[in-house]
Design a protein around this motif. Structure first.
Motif, PDB file in Angstrom:
ATOM      1  N   THR A 304      35.994  33.742  42.116  1.00  0.00           N
ATOM      2  CA  THR A 304      35.385  33.636  43.449  1.00  0.00           C
ATOM      3  C   THR A 304      36.401  33.877  44.554  1.00  0.00           C
ATOM      4  OG1 THR A 304      33.729  32.062  42.625  1.00  0.00           O
ATOM      5  CG2 THR A 304      34.129  32.110  45.000  1.00  0.00           C
ATOM      6  N   ALA A 307      37.674  37.490  44.833  1.00  0.00           N
ATOM      7  CA  ALA A 307      36.714  38.355  45.532  1.00  0.00           C
ATOM      8  C   ALA A 307      36.756  38.108  47.036  1.00  0.00           C
ATOM      9  CB  ALA A 307      35.309  38.119  44.986  1.00  0.00           C
ATOM     10  N   ARG A 348      34.250  44.165  37.689  1.00  0.00           N
ATOM     11  CA  ARG A 348      34.453  43.266  38.829  1.00  0.00           C
ATOM     12  C   ARG A 348      33.108  42.849  39.424  1.00  0.00           C
ATOM     13  NH1 ARG A 348      37.915  45.896  43.467  1.00  0.00           N
ATOM     14  NH2 ARG A 348      39.450  45.839  41.768  1.00  0.00           N
ATOM     15  N   GLU A 352      31.650  39.040  39.636  1.00  0.00           N
ATOM     16  CA  GLU A 352      31.302  38.450  40.930  1.00  0.00           C
ATOM     17  C   GLU A 352      29.853  37.962  40.930  1.00  0.00           C
ATOM     18  OE1 GLU A 352      32.037  40.831  44.362  1.00  0.00           O
ATOM     19  OE2 GLU A 352      34.049  41.404  43.703  1.00  0.00           O
TER      20      GLU A 352
END
Length: 368
Positions: A304, A307, A348, A352
């Motif tokens: 988290t 990102a 990715r 996410e």
């Protein structure tokens, strides 16, 4: 009884009592005062203001005094003083009783009005009434539901109720700035709710700023969310639900903003539309993280924060409070356990989305 009859009865009772006590010197009886309370209550129900009723009594008393015969001059000073004191004491007690009855009727009317308003708000925000009947009732409270409306909902550090200082502050400021403009302000389940037509977007903007920053001496608000614009009574319900959803998503995802727009958070309802599919994604992608030393939480937080930091390792490490070397180790553990490489675009995105779903579902603290 007609309103003129009420005023006539009031005058007659008042003069009869004054005449009686001026001779006997006694104080008014409890039953007599209760009768005046009843007259005050009935006068309020008939639409008479308290000032009007008091003036009626005093005027009748003055006329009666002016019509007294001159034989009063034969009375001694002490007799006149006793009579005058008895009359003034009776007048004071009667007028106080009259005011109590009038206020009693006003309080009852206010409670009934508030109950009707509360019932209307419940029906409006939850769509529990026939839309045609709801539109008719809305006009009584200053809303024209045929127009397009939006709903803003504010939450504070503590629950709001109708007498909360912040609620009164926001209400005073909105009325002072905009007057009565087809706007409804109410509290619901500890939140402050503002319903305004689309043509009055400035009202919702001012509401948000006042709720978040009510001024010195008031506790600042925590968050305000505004639903999208929709038409009709059903549109108010929809906008209200969107605002509530935005607040819920913000809490579960720990979003940093204090002023939220439902249209900016539409991705979250889409993600949660199929809860079973989202749960399956979290289990499949992130489930292996539970096998890591220390559990899944540190690695999930790493996904988290990485990102949020735009995949800049130094910034992500700073936000996590770890060294860049520790961050790199965690990223390798995520890759080896899940099979998804954070350095690859598709992997990715999957990580996410799964991490976001985990936060919405409360995983890993809450089993899926």
């Amino acid at each position: 009884m007609a309103t003129d009859d009420i005023r006539t009865e009031l005058s007659e009772r008042y003069l009869d009592l004054l005449a009686e006590v001026s001779g006997s010197g006694r104080t008014p009886r409890r039953s007599e005062l209760e009768a005046f309370r009843g007259l005050g209550e009935r006068g309020a129900e008939a639409g008479h203001g308290l000032r009007e009723l008091v003036a009626r009594c005093l005027g009748a008393g003055r006329e009666a005094w002016q019509s007294l015969p001159g034989v009063c001059g034969a009375a001694t000073v002490s007799e006149l003083r006793r009579a005058g004191e008895a009359v003034l004491a009776a007048a004071e007690a009667v007028l106080a009783a009259l005011g109590e009855g009038h206020e009693r009727a006003q309080r009852l009317a206010m409670r009934q009005e508030e109950a009707a308003r509360r019932e209307f708000i419940d029906d409006l925000l939850f769509g529990r009434s026939d839309l045609g009947a709801l539109a008719e009732r809305a006009e009584r409270f200053g809303l024209r539901l045929a127009r397009t409306h939006a709903v803003a909902v504010a939450v504070g550090a503590e629950p709001y109720d109708d007498v909360h200082p912040v609620v009164r502050r926001v209400e005073r400021e909105l009325v002072g700035r905009f007057g009565e403009r087809d706007v409804l302000l109410a509290t619901k389940e500890g939140r402050l709710v503002c319903v305004a037509p689309d043509s009055e977007r400035a009202v919702l903007e001012a509401f948000a700023q006042l709720a978040l920053h009510p001024g010195a001496g008031y506790r600042a608000g925590r968050r305000v969310a505004t639903g999208r614009r929709h038409s009709g009574a059903g549109g108010v319900v929809r906008s209200y639900e969107e605002a509530l959803d935005a607040l819920d998503f913000a809490d579960r995802l720990a979003l940093p903003g204090t002023e939220l727009k439902a249209e900016e958070l539409l991705v979250f309802p889409v993600l949660m539309r199929d809860r079973a599919a989202m749960a399956d994604l979290v289990r499949s992608v992130l489930g292996p993280l539970t096998g890591a030393r220390g559990g899944a939480r540190p690695l999930l937080d790493t996904i988290t924060v990485q990102a949020d930091a735009g995949y800049v390792n130094a910034e992500a490490a700073r936000r996590l409070g770890v060294s860049v070397r520790t961050l790199s180790y965690r990223l390798e553990r995520i890759k080896s356990l899940t099979g998804y490489d954070p350095s690859q675009a598709l992997h990715r995105y999957t990580l996410e989305t799964a991490a976001m779903g985990a936060r919405l579902l409360g995983w890993p603290e809450r089993p899926l």
